[in-house]
Scaffold this motif. Structure first.
Motif, PDB file in Angstrom:
ATOM      1  N   LEU A 149      -4.055  -5.402 -10.893  1.00  0.00           N
ATOM      2  CA  LEU A 149      -5.493  -5.014 -10.820  1.00  0.00           C
ATOM      3  C   LEU A 149      -6.418  -4.745 -12.038  1.00  0.00           C
ATOM      4  CD1 LEU A 149      -5.732  -3.010  -7.442  1.00  0.00           C
ATOM      5  CD2 LEU A 149      -6.861  -5.175  -8.002  1.00  0.00           C
ATOM      6  N   LEU A 150      -5.405  -3.933 -13.072  1.00  0.00           N
ATOM      7  CA  LEU A 150      -6.213  -3.549 -14.162  1.00  0.00           C
ATOM      8  C   LEU A 150      -5.792  -4.757 -15.310  1.00  0.00           C
ATOM      9  CD1 LEU A 150      -5.572   0.189 -14.435  1.00  0.00           C
ATOM     10  CD2 LEU A 150      -7.542  -0.955 -13.490  1.00  0.00           C
ATOM     11  N   CYS A 187      -7.081   1.681  -3.955  1.00  0.00           N
ATOM     12  CA  CYS A 187      -5.531   1.185  -3.842  1.00  0.00           C
ATOM     13  C   CYS A 187      -4.421   2.366  -3.967  1.00  0.00           C
ATOM     14  CB  CYS A 187      -5.306  -0.016  -4.219  1.00  0.00           C
ATOM     15  SG  CYS A 187      -6.127  -1.491  -3.789  1.00  0.00           S
ATOM     16  N   LEU A 188      -4.821   3.080  -5.049  1.00  0.00           N
ATOM     17  CA  LEU A 188      -4.021   4.196  -5.424  1.00  0.00           C
ATOM     18  C   LEU A 188      -4.094   5.416  -4.588  1.00  0.00           C
ATOM     19  CD1 LEU A 188      -2.182   5.546  -7.605  1.00  0.00           C
ATOM     20  CD2 LEU A 188      -4.147   6.383  -8.858  1.00  0.00           C
ATOM     21  N   PHE A 225      -8.886  -0.141  -8.016  1.00  0.00           N
ATOM     22  CA  PHE A 225      -7.645   0.397  -8.229  1.00  0.00           C
ATOM     23  C   PHE A 225      -7.682   1.888  -7.733  1.00  0.00           C
ATOM     24  CE2 PHE A 225      -5.366   3.259 -11.123  1.00  0.00           C
ATOM     25  CZ  PHE A 225      -4.228   2.581 -11.489  1.00  0.00           C
ATOM     26  N   ARG A 243     -13.089  -3.736 -10.456  1.00  0.00           N
ATOM     27  CA  ARG A 243     -11.666  -3.506 -10.453  1.00  0.00           C
ATOM     28  C   ARG A 243     -11.110  -2.056 -10.730  1.00  0.00           C
ATOM     29  NH1 ARG A 243      -9.121  -5.599 -16.174  1.00  0.00           N
ATOM     30  NH2 ARG A 243     -10.265  -7.713 -15.454  1.00  0.00           N
ATOM     31  N   TYR A 244     -12.027  -1.193 -11.262  1.00  0.00           N
ATOM     32  CA  TYR A 244     -11.553   0.113 -11.340  1.00  0.00           C
ATOM     33  C   TYR A 244     -11.737   0.772 -10.175  1.00  0.00           C
ATOM     34  CZ  TYR A 244     -11.598  -1.191 -16.242  1.00  0.00           C
ATOM     35  OH  TYR A 244     -11.455  -1.651 -17.414  1.00  0.00           O
ATOM     36  N   LEU A 265      -1.065  -2.627  -8.485  1.00  0.00           N
ATOM     37  CA  LEU A 265      -1.789  -1.759  -9.173  1.00  0.00           C
ATOM     38  C   LEU A 265      -1.943  -2.045 -10.525  1.00  0.00           C
ATOM     39  CD1 LEU A 265      -0.980   1.691  -7.463  1.00  0.00           C
ATOM     40  CD2 LEU A 265      -3.168   0.444  -7.123  1.00  0.00           C
TER      41      LEU A 265
END
Length: 304
Positions: A83-84, A29-30, A26, A22-23, A80
């Motif tokens: 996602l976290l 995607c960021l 993230f 997931r990180y 975003l």
């Protein structure tokens, strides 16, 4: 009606468990969102600053970039966060706001591509009348119709969904979608479906057929013209054709996906397909127009 769910939230169920990935997802995607914002801002700044680019074709390209910023900002910040997060609940007001932003973004993309096709049609098929037909006033009117009509139509469509009694709160997507909300309704949605179908015909298929018609006319004119003329037409029309084809394919995939049983698809593939139309056009448009059109490319290189 006994199973009516009075829920203040929807649950977005397509967020798959990717564990420690997931990180990296993230961060990726960021970075993607940062690129979309930066690239489209560059296109807007170049067109707004350079007076030589204050022509209809370039103004419509700037509108596409504004729409890309609008749509991606309506999607990425929430995505975003999800996602976290271990919980993917979204409040009803936030859900319907997201539906409105994403759907208007999708509709604006089509209507803007439609008026861009009209601009190219007039430039190629009626070159002697181009400056008389495509005046600043005409450009303003076309742009206003491209923005106002979808906004009004979607306000009507989505307002019909907000008051429906629902028998569940699970949406099989990574963002809110009107069709998925309608599937949760405890009552018949025939009227909403008919209004939605009429809106789709007016907003999607009419621009589609008009673009096909204009390019058919352009092809007929080019067929009878010199090789030099064909080259100039191809240079000015190719970016628009690429954008239109990409968006048409993506739009078809998204509509088909919303009608398909997502439990039969690999979850990662389903998530990727559902993200296409909110990710690919905002990424591709500045690349296509910034790299393929020499006037924009030249001014971008001067800025750098």
């Amino acid at each position: 009606m006994d199973n009516v769910t009075v829920s203040l939230c929807f649950n977005l169920t397509m967020f798959v468990n990717i564990g420690h990935y997931r990180y990296p997802a993230f961060v990726f995607c960021l970075l993607l969102y940062s690129f979309i914002v930066s690239a489209n801002l560059v296109i807007i700044l170049v067109i707004s600053r350079e007076r030589t680019l204050h022509e209809p074709m370039y103004m419509f390209i700037a509108c596409l970039s504004v729409n890309s910023l609008y749509g991606s900002t309506g999607f990425f910040p929430r995505f975003l966060m999800d996602l976290l997060s271990d919980s993917h609940l979204i409040s009803r007001p936030a859900c319907f706001t997201q539906i409105y932003v994403i759907y208007t973004y999708a509709s604006y993309e089509l209507t803007i591509l439609g008026i861009m096709a009209h601009d190219r049609y007039v430039a190629v098929c009626h070159p002697l009348h181009y400056h008389r037909k495509m005046t600043s006033k005409s450009v303003l009117k076309l742009t206003a119709v491209a923005w106002i009509y979808p906004a009004f139509s979607l306000t009507v469509c989505i307002s019909m969904s907000t008051g429906l009694p629902l028998c569940g709160n699970e949406i099989q997507k990574v963002f809110c979608a009107n069709y998925n909300v309608l599937k949760l309704s405890c009552v018949t949605t025939v009227v909403s479906n008919i209004v939605g179908m009429l809106f789709t015909i007016a907003t999607a298929f009419l621009p589609l057929f008009y673009v096909l018609y204009t390019y058919l006319r352009i092809i007929i004119v080019c067929w009878k013209s010199s090789a030099e003329f064909k080259g100039k037409v191809l240079q000015s029309c190719l970016p628009h054709i690429i954008s239109f084809v990409i968006y048409s394919i993506i739009g078809f995939c998204d509509i088909a996906l919303s009608r398909y049983n997502l439990e039969e698809i690999n979850p990662f593939v389903a998530v990727f397909l559902s993200l296409e139309f909110v990710v690919i056009p905002p990424v591709m448009n500045p690349l296509v127009y910034g790299l393929k059109l020499p006037e924009i490319r030249r001014h971008i290189l001067k800025m750098l």
